[in-house]
Design an enzyme around this catalytic site. Structure first.
Site, PDB file in Angstrom:
ATOM      1  N   HIS A 264      -7.508  -5.112  -1.763  1.00 50.27           N
ATOM      2  CA  HIS A 264      -6.251  -4.439  -1.443  1.00 50.27           C
ATOM      3  C   HIS A 264      -5.291  -5.341  -0.677  1.00 50.27           C
ATOM      4  O   HIS A 264      -4.085  -5.147  -0.708  1.00 50.27           O
ATOM      5  CB  HIS A 264      -6.551  -3.175  -0.630  1.00 50.27           C
ATOM      6  CG  HIS A 264      -5.371  -2.271  -0.480  1.00 50.27           C
ATOM      7  ND1 HIS A 264      -4.592  -1.855  -1.544  1.00 50.27           N
ATOM      8  CD2 HIS A 264      -4.823  -1.682   0.622  1.00 50.27           C
ATOM      9  CE1 HIS A 264      -3.635  -1.064  -1.115  1.00 50.27           C
ATOM     10  NE2 HIS A 264      -3.739  -0.950   0.193  1.00 50.27           N
TER      11      HIS A 264
ATOM     12  N   ASP B 112      -8.789  -4.402  -6.566  1.00 57.60           N
ATOM     13  CA  ASP B 112      -8.458  -3.522  -5.446  1.00 57.60           C
ATOM     14  C   ASP B 112      -9.333  -2.262  -5.488  1.00 57.60           C
ATOM     15  O   ASP B 112      -9.234  -1.472  -6.419  1.00 57.60           O
ATOM     16  CB  ASP B 112      -6.976  -3.140  -5.524  1.00 57.60           C
ATOM     17  CG  ASP B 112      -6.477  -2.436  -4.282  1.00 57.60           C
ATOM     18  OD1 ASP B 112      -7.306  -1.859  -3.549  1.00 57.60           O
ATOM     19  OD2 ASP B 112      -5.260  -2.449  -4.048  1.00 57.60           O
TER      20      ASP B 112
ATOM     21  N   SER C 120       0.849  -1.191   0.000  1.00 59.05           N
ATOM     22  CA  SER C 120       0.000   0.000   0.000  1.00 59.05           C
ATOM     23  C   SER C 120       0.887   1.244   0.000  1.00 59.05           C
ATOM     24  O   SER C 120       1.642   1.451  -0.943  1.00 59.05           O
ATOM     25  CB  SER C 120      -0.951  -0.032   1.202  1.00 59.05           C
ATOM     26  OG  SER C 120      -1.958   0.943   1.075  1.00 59.05           O
TER      27      SER C 120
END
Length: 723
Positions: free
Chosen positions: A700, A668, A593
């Site tokens: 994600h 995602d 991320s």
């Protein structure tokens, strides 16, 4: 008589023999210790539960501690420490015909003066009286996309087929809306869960009114996610407002169970505004809400009449040249309904402020270079607040009582580690779960007035008998030459300071997260242990921009995400290069991320340093990230064209030299696939060669056992190209 050469030779032979014997002994000992697998260490692994420290499900029934098991509930008297079984799950299920309660882990004893427990069965919400051994109340349960039960009125709010419903205590169901859809969303978290928003249904203290969010996202662009598991792939779009683009509009409704009418708060035009941290007055007549402009630099606390929806007054305003981020609702004093505590980091750190509604005045209660992390509640007898804060150390979290008059704080736990706490109904006791670098988990019960503690659980080390690495923690200076940054180091198993080791930097680096703290193994992720077992040194640094260090520490990255963070991470690299056992030619980096963004940033900006990287779900260009988060830290692409240009990794793709693998979930909804795909395109145009792997249908983060596969893949990439 022997000459000196002969004696020296014998000495060397003896020394060599001892060294060989020591090596054999170490090898034999290492062989006796068990080795980890990812099935042991990864949360999706088959043996993961057995490798985590023992825990307990706890709650409070007044000032009696409730200990939960799947099959039974126990109550512990805090004065005598006596534990009694209240009932077994079969006691309840024997009374239900075509229904069943599957677990008591989430049972709730909401009424301190009654022997009643709230349970969820397959079909019902019910109250079981364990002294009468009788189900005394029951309504139908609806498994909607959002649900909220009210203990006071026994009403149940839920979302079904996009519509908001309320079932009252008499099992009469009322549908409140008719226009709900994927574009008109009721009763759920809004503003993409920013500003501390976790839910969208808010019962009044008396249970007679329900406040709820209504989000109109019809004007927000659809992001074209695709379901490839169908025979013919189908479109399953997300509503995704990107930085600088049209965002959704939120309003707040209030439903009255007595009048059956709904009003909406008269907050004005909701365009480009954020409504957050909704709270009720103790008498249920007033709703309080923090209102924020789209630039997120002007925050106002406003009150509304719950019966009419009309605006009453603006109580407080906070502005800042960068941003203001309200994260907590108001908390009224249990003994004085004219006063409430508000949290703000207006002085640089999140602290408590006491507001007096009669005097229309506010004063700061807690002060210092530390963060109040959570207001747990109050000890009603001593009239003190109970909080979690890192006042003893930036990497600790401890429990304190706060005198609301003087602001004086008194720590009531043992002064070690990272603590979580559950306060009893009166605030007289707290259940304290904590870990420390050498403590997997302990649970103490603490008297909040005296600080006297008793041990409920000492968890054994679940890794006993395994070959584990050395975990250490230290500080180094940030790139500004002044700020202390905390790091964690995990040395390879069988570490030899005379050898040189491949080193992997694990990074996150973004706001609202940290990696290094004084919990078990200094917060080390179990994958780090797996890598140390394979001969790697792991290094983790919390750079400026991460959480728990105050406003200025976080805001150092404003309008230039990745730049200050990168400078600090490179100070970590300088430190690593100063260590004789770090192989400077074999340094890798991995993160997910924001950490994926940082991994790619480091690989492309310092290709001479990083040989291998694995970037998971990386942001590539902030213009493709969502409005609330993206604009808080970067402003809009129009306002900050230079910052967006500088931080975009599309411009850096040409610099890639080392081996970089990008991994994403194909669906995602947080960092949309466009980021990774456009970076790949930029690499094609630049002639650079990253690797790419995608998990179909995943979001994600990889769920379940797919996470084991993911970490096998990450590990193998370093094994192939760094080791």
């Amino acid at each position: 008589m022997e000459d000196e050469n002969s004696i020296d030779m014998k000495t060397r032979i003896k020394t060599l023999a001892l060294a060989i014997m020591a090596t054999i002994g170490f090898t034999a000992n290492a062989q006796q210790l068990k080795q980890f697998t990812l099935e042991d260490l990864n949360f999706g692994g088959k043996n993961y539960r057995n490798m985590t420290p023992k825990n307990m499900f706890l709650s409070w029934w007044g000032d009696k501690l409730i200990i939960h098991d799947v099959e039974y509930l126990e109550a512990m008297d805090m004065k005598t420490a006596k534990r009694d079984t209240l009932f077994n799950i079969e006691d309840v299920n024997s009374l239900l015909k075509d229904d069943k309660v599957y677990s008591l882990l989430y049972a709730n004893c909401p009424y301190a003066d009654k022997t009643e427990v709230l349970l969820m069965s397959k079909k019902s919400i019910l109250i079981y009286d364990f002294s009468m051994k009788k189900v005394v109340w029951k309504i139908d349960k609806h498994n909607g996309s959002a649900t909220k039960f009210c203990n006071e009125s026994k009403a149940h709010a839920y979302i079904e087929n996009n519509q908001l419903h309320v079932t009252d205590a008499n099992n009469v169901d009322t549908q409140l809306t008719t226009d709900g859809s994927r574009e008109i969303v009721y009763g759920q978290a809004v503003h993409r869960n920013e500003f501390g928003i976790e839910e969208g249904l808010f019962w009044s203290p008396d249970g007679k009114r329900l406040a709820f969010y209504r989000m109109d996202q019809s004007m927000v662009t659809d992001y074209p996610q695709v379901n490839t598991f169908e025979r013919e792939a189908t479109l399953e779009p997300d509503k995704y407002p990107m930085a600088g683009m049209t965002s959704h509009k939120v309003t707040v409704g209030v439903y009255d169970l007595d009048t059956k009418k709904t009003v909406y708060l008269s907050a004005g035009d909701p365009t480009d505004r954020y409504f957050t941290n909704i709270s009720w007055s103790p008498d249920a007549t007033t709703i309080y809400m923090f209102e924020l402009n789209r630039d997120q630099n002007d925050c106002r606390l406003v009150s509304y009449d719950a019966a009419t929806g009309e605006k009453k007054e603006e109580l407080y305003r906070e502005t800042h040249e960068k941003y203001v981020e309200p994260l907590n609702p108001l908390t009224f004093l249990p003994w004085d309904a004219t006063k409430f505590l508000m949290q703000s980091q207006k002085d640089g750190y999140n602290h408590l402020y006491l507001y007096d509604l009669k005097k229309k005045a506010m004063r700061q209660v807690t002060k210092g270079n530390f963060v109040i992390e959570s207001l747990l509640g109050f000890n009603k007898k001593t009239k003190t607040a109970v909080v979690l804060a890192n006042a003893d150390s930036p990497i600790q979290r401890n429990i304190y009582t706060v005198d609301l008059k003087s602001g004086k704080m008194h720590r009531i736990d043992n002064g070690e580690g990272m603590h979580q706490a559950q306060l009893s109904e009166s605030g007289a006791f707290v259940a304290d779960k904590y870990s420390a670098p050498d403590t997997p988990r302990n649970i103490d019960l603490i008297n909040t007035a005296t600080g006297k503690a008793s041990r409920l659980l000492t968890a054994e080390n679940p890794w006993k008998g395994y070959n584990i690495p050395d975990y250490s923690c230290g500080t180094l200076k940030a790139a500004d030459g002044e700020t202390d940054l905390y790091y964690r180091m995990v040395k390879p198993i069988g570490f030899d300071p005379q050898k040189k080791y491949p080193t992997v930097i694990y990074v996150y680096g973004g706001p609202h997260a940290h990696n290094v703290d004084a919990s078990w193994h200094y917060g080390s992720r179990s994958w780090e242990t797996y890598m140390a077992q394979k001969g790697y040194l792991l290094f983790i640094l919390d750079n400026r921009g991460s959480e728990r260090r105050g406003r200025d520490f976080e805001q150092a990255t404003f309008r230039q995400l990745g730049q200050v963070e990168m400078a600090d991470q490179m100070k970590g690299v300088d430190f690593l290069k100063s260590l004789p056992y770090v192989d400077q030619d074999r340094i890798g980096v991995h993160g997910w991320s924001f950490g994926g963004f940082m991994t790619t940033t480091l690989m492309c900006n310092h290709p001479e340093v990083f040989k291998v990287g694995v970037a998971g779900g990386p942001v590539i260009d902030w213009k493709w990230y969502e409005v609330m988060y993206g604009e808080r830290y970067m402003d809009t692409p129009e306002q900050n064209a230079e910052g967006y240009e500088k931080t975009s990794l599309l411009n850096q793709a040409k610099n890639l030299k080392g081996k970089l693998q990008i991994i994403i979930g194909m669906n995602d909804p947080t960092v949309v696939p466009q980021h990774a795909l456009q970076f790949l395109n930029a690499c094609v145009e630049a002639g650079t060669q990253p690797d790419f792997f995608v998990y179909p249908g995943e979001g994600h983060n990889m769920a379940g056992h797919a996470s084991v596969h993911l970490h096998e893949r990450i590990t193998q990439y370093f094994e192939d190209y760094l080791k």
